[in-house]
Design a protein around this motif. Structure first.
Motif, PDB file in Angstrom:
ATOM      1  N   LEU A  37     -14.309  -6.995   2.138  1.00 50.99           N
ATOM      2  CA  LEU A  37     -14.573  -6.672   3.526  1.00 50.99           C
ATOM      3  C   LEU A  37     -13.659  -5.919   4.314  1.00 50.99           C
ATOM      4  CD1 LEU A  37     -16.119  -8.070   6.021  1.00 50.99           C
ATOM      5  CD2 LEU A  37     -14.251  -9.835   6.083  1.00 50.99           C
ATOM      6  N   PHE A  38     -12.249  -5.826   3.974  1.00 56.59           N
ATOM      7  CA  PHE A  38     -11.417  -5.040   4.780  1.00 56.59           C
ATOM      8  C   PHE A  38     -11.351  -3.667   4.431  1.00 56.59           C
ATOM      9  CE2 PHE A  38      -9.136  -9.277   4.797  1.00 56.59           C
ATOM     10  CZ  PHE A  38      -9.265  -9.643   6.151  1.00 56.59           C
ATOM     11  N   LYS A  39     -12.243  -3.361   3.182  1.00 55.04           N
ATOM     12  CA  LYS A  39     -12.303  -1.941   2.854  1.00 55.04           C
ATOM     13  C   LYS A  39     -13.648  -1.491   3.615  1.00 55.04           C
ATOM     14  CE  LYS A  39      -9.924  -1.417  -1.417  1.00 55.04           C
ATOM     15  NZ  LYS A  39      -9.985  -0.846  -3.056  1.00 55.04           N
ATOM     16  N   LYS A  40     -14.476  -2.361   3.765  1.00 54.90           N
ATOM     17  CA  LYS A  40     -15.622  -1.849   4.314  1.00 54.90           C
ATOM     18  C   LYS A  40     -15.111  -1.587   5.910  1.00 54.90           C
ATOM     19  CE  LYS A  40     -19.063  -4.737   1.848  1.00 54.90           C
ATOM     20  NZ  LYS A  40     -19.838  -5.656   1.758  1.00 54.90           N
ATOM     21  N   LEU A  41     -14.315  -2.605   6.210  1.00 52.85           N
ATOM     22  CA  LEU A  41     -13.796  -2.317   8.048  1.00 52.85           C
ATOM     23  C   LEU A  41     -13.039  -0.994   8.060  1.00 52.85           C
ATOM     24  CD1 LEU A  41     -13.000  -5.928   8.795  1.00 52.85           C
ATOM     25  CD2 LEU A  41     -14.795  -4.777   9.386  1.00 52.85           C
ATOM     26  N   LYS A  42     -12.423  -0.591   7.056  1.00 49.24           N
ATOM     27  CA  LYS A  42     -11.706   0.613   7.148  1.00 49.24           C
ATOM     28  C   LYS A  42     -12.506   1.970   7.383  1.00 49.24           C
ATOM     29  CE  LYS A  42      -7.688  -0.135   3.863  1.00 49.24           C
ATOM     30  NZ  LYS A  42      -7.087   0.715   2.470  1.00 49.24           N
ATOM     31  N   GLY A  43     -13.623   1.853   7.027  1.00 47.52           N
ATOM     32  CA  GLY A  43     -14.634   3.066   7.222  1.00 47.52           C
ATOM     33  C   GLY A  43     -15.286   3.414   6.249  1.00 47.52           C
ATOM     34  N   ALA A  44     -16.589   4.202   6.131  1.00 48.32           N
ATOM     35  CA  ALA A  44     -17.179   4.663   5.237  1.00 48.32           C
ATOM     36  C   ALA A  44     -16.328   5.783   4.441  1.00 48.32           C
ATOM     37  CB  ALA A  44     -18.401   5.411   5.809  1.00 48.32           C
ATOM     38  N   GLU A  45     -15.725   6.442   5.116  1.00 51.73           N
ATOM     39  CA  GLU A  45     -14.783   7.576   4.494  1.00 51.73           C
ATOM     40  C   GLU A  45     -13.844   7.030   3.403  1.00 51.73           C
ATOM     41  OE1 GLU A  45     -11.338  10.567   6.077  1.00 51.73           O
ATOM     42  OE2 GLU A  45     -13.262  10.638   7.282  1.00 51.73           O
ATOM     43  N   ALA A  46     -13.310   5.870   3.816  1.00 52.37           N
ATOM     44  CA  ALA A  46     -12.387   5.462   2.762  1.00 52.37           C
ATOM     45  C   ALA A  46     -13.126   4.903   1.518  1.00 52.37           C
ATOM     46  CB  ALA A  46     -11.380   4.313   3.144  1.00 52.37           C
ATOM     47  N   TYR A 100      -8.831  -9.958 -13.555  1.00 50.36           N
ATOM     48  CA  TYR A 100      -9.680  -9.480 -12.420  1.00 50.36           C
ATOM     49  C   TYR A 100     -10.182 -10.672 -11.723  1.00 50.36           C
ATOM     50  CZ  TYR A 100      -9.607  -5.276 -15.101  1.00 50.36           C
ATOM     51  OH  TYR A 100      -9.233  -4.011 -15.723  1.00 50.36           O
ATOM     52  N   LYS A 101     -10.436 -12.141 -12.537  1.00 50.41           N
ATOM     53  CA  LYS A 101     -10.772 -12.971 -11.569  1.00 50.41           C
ATOM     54  C   LYS A 101      -9.935 -13.594 -10.731  1.00 50.41           C
ATOM     55  CE  LYS A 101     -14.500 -14.583 -14.476  1.00 50.41           C
ATOM     56  NZ  LYS A 101     -15.000 -15.686 -15.486  1.00 50.41           N
ATOM     57  N   GLN A 102      -8.493 -13.390 -11.063  1.00 48.59           N
ATOM     58  CA  GLN A 102      -7.272 -13.939 -10.275  1.00 48.59           C
ATOM     59  C   GLN A 102      -7.261 -12.981  -8.927  1.00 48.59           C
ATOM     60  OE1 GLN A 102      -3.777 -13.653 -12.753  1.00 48.59           O
ATOM     61  NE2 GLN A 102      -4.040 -15.545 -13.772  1.00 48.59           N
ATOM     62  N   GLN A 103      -7.574 -11.545  -9.063  1.00 53.22           N
ATOM     63  CA  GLN A 103      -7.622 -10.671  -7.989  1.00 53.22           C
ATOM     64  C   GLN A 103      -8.683 -10.967  -7.144  1.00 53.22           C
ATOM     65  OE1 GLN A 103      -7.729  -6.938 -10.218  1.00 53.22           O
ATOM     66  NE2 GLN A 103      -5.614  -6.653 -10.253  1.00 53.22           N
ATOM     67  N   GLU A 104      -9.860 -11.222  -7.619  1.00 52.61           N
ATOM     68  CA  GLU A 104     -11.094 -11.628  -6.987  1.00 52.61           C
ATOM     69  C   GLU A 104     -10.706 -12.873  -6.071  1.00 52.61           C
ATOM     70  OE1 GLU A 104     -14.386 -11.648  -9.176  1.00 52.61           O
ATOM     71  OE2 GLU A 104     -14.302  -9.690  -9.756  1.00 52.61           O
ATOM     72  N   ALA A 105     -10.129 -14.017  -6.409  1.00 50.52           N
ATOM     73  CA  ALA A 105      -9.785 -15.138  -5.969  1.00 50.52           C
ATOM     74  C   ALA A 105      -8.669 -14.942  -4.875  1.00 50.52           C
ATOM     75  CB  ALA A 105      -9.172 -16.072  -7.011  1.00 50.52           C
ATOM     76  N   ARG A 106      -7.679 -14.104  -5.132  1.00 56.60           N
ATOM     77  CA  ARG A 106      -6.752 -13.645  -4.037  1.00 56.60           C
ATOM     78  C   ARG A 106      -7.530 -12.918  -2.903  1.00 56.60           C
ATOM     79  NH1 ARG A 106      -3.168 -10.449  -7.306  1.00 56.60           N
ATOM     80  NH2 ARG A 106      -3.363 -11.952  -9.154  1.00 56.60           N
ATOM     81  N   GLN A 107      -8.462 -12.170  -3.085  1.00 56.32           N
ATOM     82  CA  GLN A 107      -9.137 -11.366  -2.306  1.00 56.32           C
ATOM     83  C   GLN A 107      -9.882 -12.315  -1.331  1.00 56.32           C
ATOM     84  OE1 GLN A 107      -8.542  -7.949  -1.424  1.00 56.32           O
ATOM     85  NE2 GLN A 107     -10.069  -8.448   0.324  1.00 56.32           N
ATOM     86  N   LYS A 108     -10.497 -13.161  -2.055  1.00 52.94           N
ATOM     87  CA  LYS A 108     -11.314 -14.207  -1.277  1.00 52.94           C
ATOM     88  C   LYS A 108     -10.413 -14.981  -0.306  1.00 52.94           C
ATOM     89  CE  LYS A 108     -15.303 -14.359  -4.356  1.00 52.94           C
ATOM     90  NZ  LYS A 108     -16.147 -15.064  -5.308  1.00 52.94           N
ATOM     91  N   ILE A 109      -9.355 -15.570  -0.763  1.00 52.92           N
ATOM     92  CA  ILE A 109      -8.591 -16.413   0.035  1.00 52.92           C
ATOM     93  C   ILE A 109      -8.052 -15.623   1.159  1.00 52.92           C
ATOM     94  CG2 ILE A 109      -6.148 -17.381  -0.157  1.00 52.92           C
ATOM     95  CD1 ILE A 109      -6.722 -18.222  -3.239  1.00 52.92           C
ATOM     96  N   VAL A 110      -7.780 -14.407   0.986  1.00 57.73           N
ATOM     97  CA  VAL A 110      -7.261 -13.378   2.176  1.00 57.73           C
ATOM     98  C   VAL A 110      -8.213 -13.541   3.201  1.00 57.73           C
ATOM     99  CG1 VAL A 110      -6.585 -10.984   2.557  1.00 57.73           C
ATOM    100  CG2 VAL A 110      -5.217 -12.264   1.090  1.00 57.73           C
ATOM    101  N   GLU A 111      -9.369 -13.001   2.807  1.00 58.21           N
ATOM    102  CA  GLU A 111     -10.637 -12.879   3.667  1.00 58.21           C
ATOM    103  C   GLU A 111     -10.982 -14.202   4.364  1.00 58.21           C
ATOM    104  OE1 GLU A 111     -13.875 -11.366   1.516  1.00 58.21           O
ATOM    105  OE2 GLU A 111     -13.016  -9.294   1.184  1.00 58.21           O
ATOM    106  N   ALA A 112     -10.878 -15.261   3.677  1.00 54.97           N
ATOM    107  CA  ALA A 112     -11.117 -16.762   4.273  1.00 54.97           C
ATOM    108  C   ALA A 112      -9.891 -16.906   5.278  1.00 54.97           C
ATOM    109  CB  ALA A 112     -11.078 -17.711   3.187  1.00 54.97           C
TER     110      ALA A 112
END
Length: 136
Positions: A37-46, A100-112
């Protein structure tokens, strides 16, 4: 990539590091296709910049893979490449399960948490506006 004069242990270490990097590049490609989500918010260029970097890394990886295949087949026989592919699949699976699953879980926690904070702030603003409206 690997010189013929090096000892086998050193080559194995190099190939192991290369396989881990290849796994990381594959994971980066998956993330570039479906950015958080946060990378999408940075914009299409990033997002486009990251996708281009991943594409370049994939092309370099393909060339290195072809070189490694040729080296292994010429040095250790045709079965060496099949053995390496089997080992690579095993390492990728382990890395996917562990890292990778740990990274995804952390990312989901931050987004939540971010969504939760945004929700609380929105509710606060709503109730503040309602309070102001009821005061008048």
């Amino acid at each position: 990539m690997i010189s013929a004069g090096r000892d086998l242990e050193s080559c194995i270490g190099d190939v192991s590091r290369w396989m881990k990097a290849a796994s990381d590049i594959d994971q980066a490609e998956k993330q570039a296709k479906n950015p958080p989500l946060f990378k999408k918010l940075k914009g299409a260029e990033a997002v486009q910049s990251e996708a281009l970097q991943v594409y370049a890394a994939k092309k370099k990886l393909e060339a290195q893979r072809a070189e490694l295949k040729q080296y292994l087949q010429m040095t250790y026989g045709p079965q060496a490449w099949a053995d390496l592919i089997h080992l690579e699949g095993k390492i990728r699976k382990e890395r996917q399960d562990m890292i990778y699953k740990q990274q995804e879980a952390r990312q989901k926690i931050v987004e939540a948490i971010a969504i939760g904070v945004l929700g609380v702030v929105s509710l606060g603003i709503f109730f503040w506006v309602m309070w102001l409206a009821s005061k008048n």
